[in-house]
Design a protein around this motif. Sequence first.
Motif, mmCIF file in Angstrom:
data_model
loop_
_atom_site.group_PDB
_atom_site.id
_atom_site.type_symbol
_atom_site.label_atom_id
_atom_site.label_comp_id
_atom_site.label_asym_id
_atom_site.label_seq_id
_atom_site.Cartn_x
_atom_site.Cartn_y
_atom_site.Cartn_z
ATOM 1 N N GLN A 1 57.976 56.151 33.690
ATOM 2 C CA GLN A 1 56.186 56.160 33.807
ATOM 3 C C GLN A 1 56.263 55.161 34.703
ATOM 4 O O GLN A 1 56.509 53.720 34.696
ATOM 5 C CB GLN A 1 55.622 55.937 32.812
ATOM 6 N N LEU A 2 54.871 55.439 35.946
ATOM 7 C CA LEU A 2 54.613 54.581 36.879
ATOM 8 C C LEU A 2 52.875 54.561 36.222
ATOM 9 O O LEU A 2 52.212 55.114 36.426
ATOM 10 C CB LEU A 2 54.833 55.007 38.099
ATOM 11 N N MET A 3 52.689 53.293 36.427
ATOM 12 C CA MET A 3 51.187 53.048 36.244
ATOM 13 C C MET A 3 50.610 51.753 36.886
ATOM 14 O O MET A 3 50.614 50.950 37.638
ATOM 15 C CB MET A 3 50.806 52.434 34.983
ATOM 16 N N ARG A 4 49.051 52.261 37.522
ATOM 17 C CA ARG A 4 48.717 51.384 38.230
ATOM 18 C C ARG A 4 46.963 51.153 37.997
ATOM 19 O O ARG A 4 46.538 51.606 36.592
ATOM 20 C CB ARG A 4 48.335 51.695 39.625
ATOM 21 N N VAL A 5 46.624 50.125 37.648
ATOM 22 C CA VAL A 5 45.539 49.507 36.694
ATOM 23 C C VAL A 5 45.263 48.408 37.419
ATOM 24 O O VAL A 5 45.904 47.729 38.006
ATOM 25 C CB VAL A 5 46.049 48.846 35.108
ATOM 26 N N ARG A 6 43.942 47.827 37.057
ATOM 27 C CA ARG A 6 43.213 47.191 37.431
ATOM 28 C C ARG A 6 41.578 46.716 36.300
ATOM 29 O O ARG A 6 40.847 47.584 35.812
ATOM 30 C CB ARG A 6 42.210 46.916 38.947
ATOM 31 N N TRP A 7 41.720 45.179 36.275
ATOM 32 C CA TRP A 7 40.394 45.160 35.404
ATOM 33 C C TRP A 7 39.698 44.271 36.277
ATOM 34 O O TRP A 7 39.394 43.337 37.356
ATOM 35 C CB TRP A 7 41.679 43.741 34.688
ATOM 36 N N ILE A 8 38.132 44.661 35.821
ATOM 37 C CA ILE A 8 36.877 43.387 36.623
ATOM 38 C C ILE A 8 36.279 43.575 35.132
ATOM 39 O O ILE A 8 36.112 43.943 34.553
ATOM 40 C CB ILE A 8 36.333 45.053 37.435
ATOM 41 N N ASN A 9 35.316 42.783 35.676
ATOM 42 C CA ASN A 9 34.701 41.409 35.222
ATOM 43 C C ASN A 9 33.371 41.751 36.100
ATOM 44 O O ASN A 9 33.325 41.208 36.712
ATOM 45 C CB ASN A 9 34.685 40.210 34.362
ATOM 46 N N ARG A 10 32.396 41.971 34.448
ATOM 47 C CA ARG A 10 30.525 41.648 35.475
ATOM 48 C C ARG A 10 29.381 41.586 34.448
ATOM 49 O O ARG A 10 29.462 41.982 33.336
ATOM 50 C CB ARG A 10 30.575 43.279 35.957
ATOM 51 N N VAL A 11 28.864 40.209 34.936
ATOM 52 C CA VAL A 11 28.151 39.686 33.896
ATOM 53 C C VAL A 11 26.239 40.654 34.386
ATOM 54 O O VAL A 11 26.391 40.926 35.257
ATOM 55 C CB VAL A 11 27.842 38.602 34.045
ATOM 56 N N ALA A 12 26.068 41.286 33.737
ATOM 57 C CA ALA A 12 24.896 41.735 33.524
ATOM 58 C C ALA A 12 23.574 40.700 33.446
ATOM 59 O O ALA A 12 23.809 39.223 33.503
ATOM 60 C CB ALA A 12 24.134 42.882 32.446
ATOM 61 N N SER A 13 22.374 40.823 33.802
ATOM 62 C CA SER A 13 21.262 40.894 34.080
ATOM 63 C C SER A 13 20.742 39.055 32.841
ATOM 64 O O SER A 13 20.408 38.361 32.168
ATOM 65 C CB SER A 13 19.954 41.437 34.373
ATOM 66 N N ASN A 14 21.637 40.330 31.582
ATOM 67 C CA ASN A 14 20.799 39.711 29.940
ATOM 68 C C ASN A 14 21.907 38.500 29.533
ATOM 69 O O ASN A 14 22.099 38.258 28.548
ATOM 70 C CB ASN A 14 20.989 40.882 29.004
ATOM 71 N N GLY A 15 23.176 38.752 30.840
ATOM 72 C CA GLY A 15 24.204 37.251 30.045
ATOM 73 C C GLY A 15 25.194 38.090 29.782
ATOM 74 O O GLY A 15 26.394 38.119 29.125
#
Length: 194
Positions: A142-156
């Motif tokens: 198997q081959l895999m590409r993955v990314r993780w993104i963290n975003r903070v909303a205006s309410n925290g």
Amino acid sequence: MFRGILKAATLLAALVFLAACSPKLDWRTVQSPQERYTALFPGKPDKLERRIPYLDQEFSQVLEAVKIDDVIYSISTIQLPANQSPSLNQLLMQLQANVLDRAKASGGDVTVEDAFYKTADRQRLPTKDYFLYLKANGKTQQLMRVRWINRVASNGDNWIYQISVLHAGASSENAKTFFTKEDYENFFSDFSPE
């Protein structure tokens, strides 16, 4: 009678030709206002919601995914309420370890590359892409590409996104070369969180 057979054969040939020309990938923009993102999927994704336990807590996880032949395109979203923000780094490290350690345990390999993603307001922000080779019996399975993104909303609240493509068919091709093809690159480049 011969003309009727000829017409039927011509019609059948035309239908076969049209079916052969129809694309497997039917790219469509998917808006997920509850999960706060817009993405380009190669087909209509299925949606699954579940609660995941973590350190005496539970978090809501939403998964949208579509399978085309041997390839699974998926986006997983976890909302971490502002009052649980101290758990963010540990949770993110655990999510990454679950995937990366699986590749290493199989005898596979992980390559990390710098990348960028665009937010809904067109900001271009840095991230990392992980290219994985998962092996079985000494061969790449198997081959895999993955990314993780963290975003903070205006309410925290923190929103954690895991964007990934898993190719389940055996391939000897370099994962980075394989996943930078248009069929896969569109999925990553057109993901936009709020």
